[in-house]
Scaffold this active site. Structure first.
Site, PDB file in Angstrom:
ATOM      1  N   GLY A 185      38.818  41.101  41.142  1.00  0.00           N
ATOM      2  CA  GLY A 185      39.690  42.201  41.533  1.00  0.00           C
ATOM      3  C   GLY A 185      38.865  43.364  42.024  1.00  0.00           C
ATOM      4  O   GLY A 185      37.662  43.444  41.757  1.00  0.00           O
ATOM      5  N   GLN A 193      36.704  51.956  44.010  1.00  0.00           N
ATOM      6  CA  GLN A 193      35.416  51.269  43.911  1.00  0.00           C
ATOM      7  C   GLN A 193      34.685  51.190  45.250  1.00  0.00           C
ATOM      8  O   GLN A 193      33.489  50.935  45.290  1.00  0.00           O
ATOM      9  CB  GLN A 193      35.609  49.850  43.359  1.00  0.00           C
ATOM     10  CG  GLN A 193      36.026  49.839  41.900  1.00  0.00           C
ATOM     11  CD  GLN A 193      36.121  48.422  41.374  1.00  0.00           C
ATOM     12  OE1 GLN A 193      37.150  47.780  41.478  1.00  0.00           O
ATOM     13  NE2 GLN A 193      35.023  47.914  40.846  1.00  0.00           N
ATOM     14  N   CYS A 217      32.726  44.149  35.637  1.00  0.00           N
ATOM     15  CA  CYS A 217      33.267  44.963  36.720  1.00  0.00           C
ATOM     16  C   CYS A 217      32.189  45.095  37.785  1.00  0.00           C
ATOM     17  O   CYS A 217      31.016  45.287  37.453  1.00  0.00           O
ATOM     18  CB  CYS A 217      33.649  46.327  36.154  1.00  0.00           C
ATOM     19  SG  CYS A 217      34.279  47.468  37.398  1.00  0.00           S
ATOM     20  N   LEU A 218      32.597  44.996  39.034  1.00  0.00           N
ATOM     21  CA  LEU A 218      31.619  45.105  40.123  1.00  0.00           C
ATOM     22  C   LEU A 218      30.965  46.488  40.151  1.00  0.00           C
ATOM     23  O   LEU A 218      29.875  46.638  40.695  1.00  0.00           O
ATOM     24  CB  LEU A 218      32.282  44.793  41.473  1.00  0.00           C
ATOM     25  CG  LEU A 218      32.741  43.329  41.650  1.00  0.00           C
ATOM     26  CD1 LEU A 218      33.509  43.160  42.949  1.00  0.00           C
ATOM     27  CD2 LEU A 218      31.562  42.369  41.601  1.00  0.00           C
ATOM     28  N   HIS A 229      43.025  45.861  34.415  1.00  0.00           N
ATOM     29  CA  HIS A 229      41.686  46.388  34.716  1.00  0.00           C
ATOM     30  C   HIS A 229      41.711  47.186  36.033  1.00  0.00           C
ATOM     31  O   HIS A 229      41.195  48.301  36.106  1.00  0.00           O
ATOM     32  CB  HIS A 229      40.709  45.209  34.792  1.00  0.00           C
ATOM     33  CG  HIS A 229      39.301  45.567  35.166  1.00  0.00           C
ATOM     34  ND1 HIS A 229      38.232  45.329  34.341  1.00  0.00           N
ATOM     35  CD2 HIS A 229      38.794  46.120  36.295  1.00  0.00           C
ATOM     36  CE1 HIS A 229      37.125  45.736  34.946  1.00  0.00           C
ATOM     37  NE2 HIS A 229      37.427  46.223  36.136  1.00  0.00           N
ATOM     38  N   GLU A 230      42.354  46.617  37.053  1.00  0.00           N
ATOM     39  CA  GLU A 230      42.382  47.295  38.360  1.00  0.00           C
ATOM     40  C   GLU A 230      43.274  48.530  38.333  1.00  0.00           C
ATOM     41  O   GLU A 230      42.951  49.548  38.944  1.00  0.00           O
ATOM     42  CB  GLU A 230      42.834  46.337  39.468  1.00  0.00           C
ATOM     43  CG  GLU A 230      41.952  45.110  39.661  1.00  0.00           C
ATOM     44  CD  GLU A 230      40.461  45.398  39.663  1.00  0.00           C
ATOM     45  OE1 GLU A 230      40.047  46.464  40.168  1.00  0.00           O
ATOM     46  OE2 GLU A 230      39.706  44.563  39.150  1.00  0.00           O
ATOM     47  N   HIS A 258      41.409  51.481  37.047  1.00  0.00           N
ATOM     48  CA  HIS A 258      40.503  52.101  38.027  1.00  0.00           C
ATOM     49  C   HIS A 258      41.183  53.244  38.787  1.00  0.00           C
ATOM     50  O   HIS A 258      40.540  54.219  39.167  1.00  0.00           O
ATOM     51  CB  HIS A 258      40.040  51.068  39.058  1.00  0.00           C
ATOM     52  CG  HIS A 258      38.822  50.289  38.655  1.00  0.00           C
ATOM     53  ND1 HIS A 258      37.606  50.889  38.423  1.00  0.00           N
ATOM     54  CD2 HIS A 258      38.621  48.953  38.478  1.00  0.00           C
ATOM     55  CE1 HIS A 258      36.716  49.948  38.107  1.00  0.00           C
ATOM     56  NE2 HIS A 258      37.300  48.769  38.126  1.00  0.00           N
TER      57      HIS A 258
END
Ligand code: NI
Length: 162
Positions: A47, A52, A89-90, A131-132, A135
């Protein structure tokens, strides 16, 4: 389509800001969503949220292994149950942590054309959606983790935490 630079924790304030509601469903939004999907795939992520890649708009892409889902202006409608998972997480490279998330969620929002959509998911899809969505409010999984799992993830992946 293009791969955009992923913002990294502690290096960029943009990850800690509240993203703004998308009002214009134009070519720029479509390009952003395309780029986000490509960037997510290039990073082998499940995701990605617009902040991000440095864009403070409420837009996320998720692919928990079934299909690509894009949601603009997502809002959590309902959640049910509880599961504990290991997340990465990226924007938090090389680390992983254990987080408690709902087992099932329903999220409403819009697609890239501005049409209303509703997405329900369970298991990893529910986890990715939560999670997204976090953000978009400047929240990272590390804020919620109950234990570090970097070492465990490293062993599972044969030496490398993703
Ligand atoms: Ni993330």
């Amino acid at each position: 389509m293009a791969i955009r630079a992923i913002r990294i924790i502690d290096e960029d304030d943009v990850l800690r800001k509240h993203a703004r509601k998308v009002e214009k469903f134009d070519d720029r939004l479509a390009e952003l969503l395309d780029d986000m999907a490509e960037t997510m795939r290039a990073g082998d992520g499940a995701g990605l949220a617009a902040p991000q890649v440095g864009v403070l708009k409420r837009a996320v892409v998720v692919d928990a292994g079934e299909a690509l889902i894009e949601i603009v202006n997502p809002e959590l409608v309902s959640s049910e149950g509880e599961i504990t998972v290991i997340e990465g997480c990226l924007s938090v490279p090389g680390r992983a942590g254990r987080v408690v998330r709902p087992e099932k969620v329903t999220v409403k929002g819009q697609n890239r054309k501005g049409e209303d959509i509703e997405v329900s998911g369970e298991g990893m899809l529910a986890v990715c959606l939560c999670h997204e969505l976090d953000h978009l409010d400047g929240i990272l999984y590390v804020d919620k983790m109950i234990a570090d799992a970097t070492e465990e993830m490293r062993q599972r992946n044969g030496g490398e935490a993703k």
